[in-house]
Design an enzyme around this catalytic site. Structure first.
Site, PDB file in Angstrom:
ATOM      1  CB  VAL A  66     -17.933  13.530  -0.223  1.00  0.00           C
ATOM      2  CG1 VAL A  66     -16.529  13.298  -0.767  1.00  0.00           C
ATOM      3  CG2 VAL A  66     -18.168  14.999   0.038  1.00  0.00           C
TER       4      VAL A  66
ATOM      5  CE  LYS B 195     -15.512  21.083   5.346  1.00  0.00           C
ATOM      6  NZ  LYS B 195     -16.252  21.059   4.102  1.00  0.00           N
TER       7      LYS B 195
ATOM      8  CD  GLU C 281     -24.118  19.890   7.552  1.00  0.00           C
ATOM      9  OE1 GLU C 281     -24.776  19.071   8.212  1.00  0.00           O
ATOM     10  OE2 GLU C 281     -23.480  19.598   6.526  1.00  0.00           O
TER      11      GLU C 281
ATOM     12  CE  LYS D 242     -13.930  24.281   3.442  1.00  0.00           C
ATOM     13  NZ  LYS D 242     -15.144  24.888   2.889  1.00  0.00           N
TER      14      LYS D 242
ATOM     15  N   GLY E  15     -20.262  20.227  -3.221  1.00  0.00           N
ATOM     16  CA  GLY E  15     -21.166  19.505  -4.120  1.00  0.00           C
ATOM     17  C   GLY E  15     -20.612  18.133  -4.457  1.00  0.00           C
TER      18      GLY E  15
HETATM   19  N1  LIG Z   1     -20.677  17.880   0.862  1.00  0.00           N
HETATM   20  C1  LIG Z   1     -19.693  18.557   0.295  1.00  0.00           C
HETATM   21  O1  LIG Z   1     -19.894  19.218  -0.733  1.00  0.00           O
HETATM   22  C2  LIG Z   1     -18.293  18.508   0.860  1.00  0.00           C
HETATM   23  C3  LIG Z   1     -17.259  19.201   0.205  1.00  0.00           C
HETATM   24  C4  LIG Z   1     -15.952  19.103   0.682  1.00  0.00           C
HETATM   25  C5  LIG Z   1     -15.708  18.360   1.824  1.00  0.00           C
HETATM   26  N2  LIG Z   1     -16.741  17.731   2.480  1.00  0.00           N
HETATM   27  C6  LIG Z   1     -16.438  16.928   3.674  1.00  0.00           C
HETATM   28  O2  LIG Z   1     -16.587  15.563   3.321  1.00  0.00           O
HETATM   29  C7  LIG Z   1     -17.079  14.839   4.442  1.00  0.00           C
HETATM   30  C8  LIG Z   1     -18.371  14.121   4.050  1.00  0.00           C
HETATM   31  O3  LIG Z   1     -19.342  15.097   3.706  1.00  0.00           O
HETATM   32  P1  LIG Z   1     -20.757  14.679   3.101  1.00  0.00           P
HETATM   33  O4  LIG Z   1     -21.390  15.936   2.679  1.00  0.00           O
HETATM   34  O5  LIG Z   1     -20.586  13.578   2.126  1.00  0.00           O
HETATM   35  O6  LIG Z   1     -21.485  14.139   4.415  1.00  0.00           O
HETATM   36  P2  LIG Z   1     -22.853  13.324   4.489  1.00  0.00           P
HETATM   37  O7  LIG Z   1     -23.631  13.487   3.230  1.00  0.00           O
HETATM   38  O8  LIG Z   1     -23.478  13.668   5.788  1.00  0.00           O
HETATM   39  O9  LIG Z   1     -22.374  11.793   4.562  1.00  0.00           O
HETATM   40  C9  LIG Z   1     -21.642  11.276   5.621  1.00  0.00           C
HETATM   41  C10 LIG Z   1     -21.488   9.779   5.410  1.00  0.00           C
HETATM   42  O10 LIG Z   1     -20.657   9.266   6.438  1.00  0.00           O
HETATM   43  C11 LIG Z   1     -21.301   8.153   7.049  1.00  0.00           C
HETATM   44  N3  LIG Z   1     -20.919   8.160   8.456  1.00  0.00           N
HETATM   45  C12 LIG Z   1     -21.105   9.141   9.362  1.00  0.00           C
HETATM   46  N4  LIG Z   1     -20.593   8.792  10.552  1.00  0.00           N
HETATM   47  C13 LIG Z   1     -20.089   7.538  10.401  1.00  0.00           C
HETATM   48  C14 LIG Z   1     -19.440   6.613  11.250  1.00  0.00           C
HETATM   49  N5  LIG Z   1     -19.208   6.910  12.529  1.00  0.00           N
HETATM   50  N6  LIG Z   1     -19.052   5.430  10.734  1.00  0.00           N
HETATM   51  C15 LIG Z   1     -19.298   5.122   9.459  1.00  0.00           C
HETATM   52  N7  LIG Z   1     -19.904   5.954   8.591  1.00  0.00           N
HETATM   53  C16 LIG Z   1     -20.292   7.148   9.058  1.00  0.00           C
HETATM   54  C17 LIG Z   1     -22.778   8.347   6.854  1.00  0.00           C
HETATM   55  O11 LIG Z   1     -23.401   7.081   6.893  1.00  0.00           O
HETATM   56  P3  LIG Z   1     -24.973   6.882   6.639  1.00  0.00           P
HETATM   57  O12 LIG Z   1     -25.165   7.091   5.168  1.00  0.00           O
HETATM   58  O13 LIG Z   1     -25.227   5.484   7.038  1.00  0.00           O
HETATM   59  O14 LIG Z   1     -25.667   7.909   7.483  1.00  0.00           O
HETATM   60  C18 LIG Z   1     -22.813   8.999   5.457  1.00  0.00           C
HETATM   61  O15 LIG Z   1     -22.812   8.012   4.462  1.00  0.00           O
HETATM   62  C19 LIG Z   1     -17.249  15.848   5.572  1.00  0.00           C
HETATM   63  O16 LIG Z   1     -16.139  15.793   6.413  1.00  0.00           O
HETATM   64  C20 LIG Z   1     -17.340  17.173   4.853  1.00  0.00           C
HETATM   65  O17 LIG Z   1     -16.880  18.237   5.646  1.00  0.00           O
HETATM   66  C21 LIG Z   1     -18.022  17.784   2.019  1.00  0.00           C
END
Ligand SMILES: NC(=O)c1ccc[n+]([C@@H]2O[C@H](COP(=O)([O-])OP(=O)(O)OC[C@H]3O[C@@H](n4cnc5c(N)ncnc54)[C@H](OP(=O)(O)O)[C@@H]3O)[C@@H](O)[C@H]2O)c1
Length: 412
Positions: free
Chosen positions: A14, A104, A189, A204, A301
């Site tokens: 994201v 969420k 995951e 949600k 996505g």
């Molecule tokens: N993926 C989707 O399609 C989607 C859709 C809607 C909502 N969401 C929500 O959006 C959020 C992010 O999802 P994502 O898919 O982007 O997750 P992701 O790909 O796992 O990325 C998480 C990011 O957060 C960073 N991070 C994790 N813990 C941290 C901390 N304690 N301090 C600082 N940075 C930290 C990670 O750093 P590093 O890069 O250094 O590991 C990574 O860059 C989640 O809450 C998810 O539920 C996701």
């Protein structure tokens, strides 16, 4: 002219999508907001990862460096889990920043406090990306609720579960095989519990409830069941009847309270959810003036989610006091009480039809232990309490059985 300074917390799917969209849509953003949007800083967990980020952007693992920036207007949060996200966003609001979140789980637990705190500090909270990814369901509800009274919302809110159910049906795969495929494609995951046990859809639904009804059901009263009990046999029986399994989160208002349910259900060809396949999401909103509307689109996505975040970035910056009405709690209204509706239920895990004591309208020797019954929810619920192995799923829509053992025609 000073620009709008933004920090992005998290640079995963994201966060990176948001960063790239701010670059690719710079002109549109400047035109709409009258100022350039500049990403001033990005927070990550691991300093060492190689990332394509412009050298003038501060990339740090230390939130203190971000909160102490001399100018900061908006903090966008795309981290995973409740903490440290909640603490970071609280501090951002206290510093006078608007906040936008995609998280969420955190928002279902702490959204109310964050919105309250934001009101005290005259800043705005955007959370469109927390529900149904790229589908603008929160803004649509805000718009609808200005006059309409929303009585019910049903949604396919977890793309991973929908993908698994679609693969099981189309390719005749077992649950485990479909889950592995979802993991290989990056939809699920390594630990898929949140998705397949219905927690993600539950969070949600609670966020939607707060927007639509100004309140939410008591969490422990919401029945939550994921898709792990759906077997190939159940899929085949449903298919024979022209029905499909979908994992549906439902919220319904009556005069006393909000009822929540997060559980598999079955739909027929005429139902808008029937053709919602793969990782797609969909939301049905029932309201008094417009009737039923259905929104459908990508539930997750990089760019669909970035789209929702960017729309919020515009929303929080353009918010004027005159828009306050769109943030007000929905007016309470009386709902006409009806006797408990009789519906059709797909039941399995009962050894003898005779032990059901209910009106069985379908059974098939090829599918031992699977029945369709006509009953009220209380009746099937009571039976399930006596039969520990029994599961029951609602068949959504109004169904007219042409006759027993025939494919039903479903009328919505
Ligand atoms: N993926 C989707 O399609 C989607 C859709 C809607 C909502 N969401 C929500 O959006 C959020 C992010 O999802 P994502 O898919 O982007 O997750 P992701 O790909 O796992 O990325 C998480 C990011 O957060 C960073 N991070 C994790 N813990 C941290 C901390 N304690 N301090 C600082 N940075 C930290 C990670 O750093 P590093 O890069 O250094 O590991 C990574 O860059 C989640 O809450 C998810 O539920 C996701």
């Amino acid at each position: 002219m000073t620009g709008i300074k933004v920090a992005i917390l998290g640079f995963g799917t994201v966060g990176e999508g948001v960063y790239r969209t701010i670059q690719s849509h710079e002109d549109e953003l400047t035109e709409v907001l009258g100022k350039k949007v500049e990403v001033a800083a990005i927070l990550v967990k691991t300093a060492k990862k190689a990332r394509e980020i412009h050298e003038r952007v501060l990339v740090t693992t230390d939130f203190e460096e971000i909160i102490r920036l001399p100018k900061l207007d908006v903090v966008i949060e795309a981290i995973v889990g409740q903490e440290p996200s909640y603490t970071y966003l609280k501090r951002s609001i206290q510093r006078g920043c608007h906040i936008v979140t995609a998280n969420k789980e955190m928002f279902a637990h702490h959204g109310k406090e964050l919105i309250g705190l934001a009101e005290e500090h005259y800043v705005q909270v955007g959370f469109e990306a927390t529900v149904a990814g790229g589908i603008p369901v929160i803004q649509t509800l805000r718009q609808l609720l200005k006059i309409n009274r929303v009585s019910q919302i049903d949604g396919i809110l977890n793309g991973t579960s929908n993908f698994i159910l679609t693969e099981m049906r189309e390719k005749k795969l077992a649950f485990g095989q479909s889950l592995r495929l979802a993991q290989e494609k990056g939809y699920a995951e390594a630990n898929p519990v949140n998705d397949v046990e219905g927690f993600d859809a539950f969070y949600k639904a609670m966020i939607l409830s707060r927007i639509a009804f100004g309140t939410e059901p008591s969490w422990q009263d919401v029945e939550r069941e994921g898709i792990t009990n759906i077997t190939g046999d159940l899929m085949l029986a449903a298919e024979k009847l022209g029905l499909r399994f979908k994992h549906v989160a439902s919220l319904r208002k009556d005069s006393h309270k909000i009822h929540g349910l997060v559980k598999p259900a079955l739909v027929g060809n005429e139902h808008p959810f029937y053709h919602v396949e793969g990782v797609e999401n969909a939301v049905n909103v029932h309201s008094d003036i417009v009737g039923r509307i259905t929104l459908q689109g990508p539930g997750a996505g990089m760019f669909p989610t970035a789209s929702a975040v960017i729309e919020d970035l515009v929303y929080v910056n353009q918010f004027h006091a005159a828009d306050q009405a769109s943030n007000r709690k929905p007016a309470s209204f009386e709902v006409e009480e009806h006797d408990e509706a009789v519906g059709y239920w797909f039941i399995h895990g009962v050894s003898q039809a005779s032990s059901l004591g209910l009106n069985v309208v379908w059974s098939d020797d090829d599918f031992a232990g699977i029945y369709i019954v006509k009953a009220t929810k209380s009746e099937v619920g009571q039976l399930a309490q006596q039969e520990s192995t029994m599961h029951y799923y609602a068949i959504l829509g109004e169904i007219q059985w042409d006759s027993v053992k025939q494919r039903p025609s479903v009328v919505i």
